[in-house]
Scaffold this motif. Structure first.
Motif, PDB file in Angstrom:
ATOM      1  N   ILE A  63      49.834  65.033  34.623  1.00 25.22           N
ATOM      2  CA  ILE A  63      50.609  64.224  35.102  1.00 25.22           C
ATOM      3  C   ILE A  63      51.921  64.821  35.435  1.00 25.22           C
ATOM      4  N   TRP A  78      50.142  50.614  38.133  1.00 25.79           N
ATOM      5  CA  TRP A  78      49.223  51.561  38.079  1.00 25.79           C
ATOM      6  C   TRP A  78      48.287  51.086  36.830  1.00 25.79           C
ATOM      7  N   ILE A  79      48.962  50.471  35.666  1.00 30.07           N
ATOM      8  CA  ILE A  79      48.438  50.017  34.638  1.00 30.07           C
ATOM      9  C   ILE A  79      48.296  48.471  34.557  1.00 30.07           C
ATOM     10  N   ASN A 274      56.546  52.492  39.618  1.00 25.13           N
ATOM     11  CA  ASN A 274      55.698  53.328  38.639  1.00 25.13           C
ATOM     12  C   ASN A 274      56.171  54.477  38.680  1.00 25.13           C
ATOM     13  N   GLN A 278      54.574  56.422  32.375  1.00 24.60           N
ATOM     14  CA  GLN A 278      53.595  55.400  32.020  1.00 24.60           C
ATOM     15  C   GLN A 278      52.501  55.580  31.655  1.00 24.60           C
ATOM     16  N   LEU A 279      51.734  56.684  32.487  1.00 22.07           N
ATOM     17  CA  LEU A 279      50.483  57.005  32.218  1.00 22.07           C
ATOM     18  C   LEU A 279      50.288  57.996  31.088  1.00 22.07           C
TER      19      LEU A 279
END
Length: 416
Positions: A63, A78-79, A274, A278-279
């Motif tokens: 990431i 993205w989520i 995004n 967050q990922l």
């Protein structure tokens, strides 16, 4: 006097260890079965801890390639948690080229801003071809935002973007597969049915989540929209001038996008902002849940193993009641008998922990050699195993040892 006390203590220690080892040798199968729960519990706990640590390190490294100081403006987040949410987000309007240009003018905290539109197309040069390569439409700011530096040649310029020039920059994998030993600069390749002049080759960038970042062709986004579809939504990548101002820049982007897209006060955003963090947060939440579940399973296995140790020690006390009576009649003190059985309990749990740690190290090495996950058994995990040995051995061996120490020698001698 102090020396005599120390000599007696070491003598008792040695005698307790000797008797414990003799008892374990006499009942090998029973000892092994008793340690099985400890063995399984240690493997589950140590391997899961190590795998989760390795996964976190691996995902964090992957990431980090997205850039902590880069923000991504997209049509959808993205989520997405549910299919119903996905259907709602699909209703969002596409992000258009005029909106991109308007955002460039309004976001003053950005160092660089690049559009990104992509598709997969077949590439061809002479008799060589690649069935599926990623074709990305972007502008001259892409190298700054993505840290994608040409190894050979140069990158796309703003003039080429504005004038719809059919030029491209290719990834190192595309260069190796299509052009072999030839110099790709100045050559023309085909993406689908469209011809592009190769003006640069990017440095090797490796993989992200198992997908090659070098199997790509970058073209001016204006050419991309003309050749591969102008109705696509544009993703916008924005790099902050100062990493410390990322949050401030996000606020600036939010306000600008709402104005540009005509989102009224009180209405939900019809776009998403995004970020790589967050990922990482999502992944850590998932692994945290897995960690809690597996630690629970491992703890149950350790508890069962501990109960097994207590049970077998109680059987051992019963079987050796006559022996304990003889030892006490010959002058063995209560603390010596207590120590003897505690040592046996600790040795049994220690055997399970040592075998468990050994197998865990082998499993970690196997996972590391057969996958990209950097799995290692940390030193603190080994110390945790030693702590388990002492805790389980003492806790579950204390009651049987105490029962043995409290036996009345006369009653014990009468026991058959």
């Amino acid at each position: 006097m102090a020396k005599r006390i120390k000599r007696i203590t070491w003598s008792e220690l040695g005698e307790g260890v000797r008797i414990a080892l003799d008892a374990m040798r006499t009942n090998k199968l029973r000892t092994f079965l008793t340690t099985l729960g400890i063995f399984i519990g240690v493997i589950v706990v140590t391997v899961i801890i190590s795998v989760i640590q390795g996964l976190n390190a691996y995902v964090s490294g992957e990431i980090s390639g997205l850039g902590a100081d880069v923000v991504y403006v997209s049509r959808m987040p993205w989520i997405i948690k549910t299919y119903e949410e996905y259907l709602e987000y699909r209703k969002n309007r596409k992000i258009t080229e005029p909106q991109f240009h308007a955002l460039v003018k309004q976001v003053t905290l950005a160092e660089a801003m690049a559009p990104a539109i992509q598709t997969r197309r077949k590439l061809k040069f002479g008799s060589e071809s690649i069935d599926e390569a990623i074709v990305i439409g972007t502008n001259a700011s892409y190298p700054v935002v993505e840290n994608a530096v040409p190894q050979k040649g140069r990158f796309i310029t703003d003039i080429e973007v504005d004038n719809n020039r059919n030029v491209c920059v290719i990834g190192s994998e595309v260069a190796d597969k299509l052009f072999k030993n030839d110099d790709p600069l100045g050559q023309r390749l085909k993406a689908a049915s469209f011809s592009f002049l190769v003006i640069g080759v990017l440095e090797k960038r490796g993989q992200m989540f198992g997908e090659s970042m070098d199997n790509c062709v970058l073209v001016p986004y204006t050419v991309f929209m003309k050749n591969f579809g102008f109705r696509r939504s544009i993703d916008i990548q924005i790099k902050a001038k100062d990493p410390r101002q990322v949050e401030e820049m996000k606020d600036q982007i939010l306000g600008a996008m709402r104005r540009i897209r005509g989102v009224k006060a009180g209405q939900e955003n019809d776009f998403a902002i995004n970020q790589a963090s967050q990922l990482m947060d999502l992944f850590r939440n998932l692994t945290r849940t897995l960690f809690i579940v597996m630690i629970g399973i491992g703890s149950i296995a350790l508890l069962v193993g501990g109960i097994g140790i207590m049970n077998i020690m109680l059987v051992s006390v019963t079987e050796r009641t006559h022996e304990i009576g003889i030892r006490k009649a010959l002058g063995a003190k209560r603390r010596i008998v207590l120590w003897q059985f505690l040592v046996e309990s600790i040795f049994i749990s220690g055997m399970g922990v040592c075998l468990g740690l050994l197998v865990s190290i082998l499993l970690a090495a196997l996972i590391k050699s057969s996958s990209p996950i950097p799995v290692n058994i940390s030193t603190w995990v080994l110390f945790l195993g030693i702590g388990f040995t002492l805790t389980i051995g003492l806790f579950f061996g204390l009651y049987p040892a105490s029962k043995a120490a409290k036996l009345d020698p006369i009653e014990a001698l009468r026991f058959e």
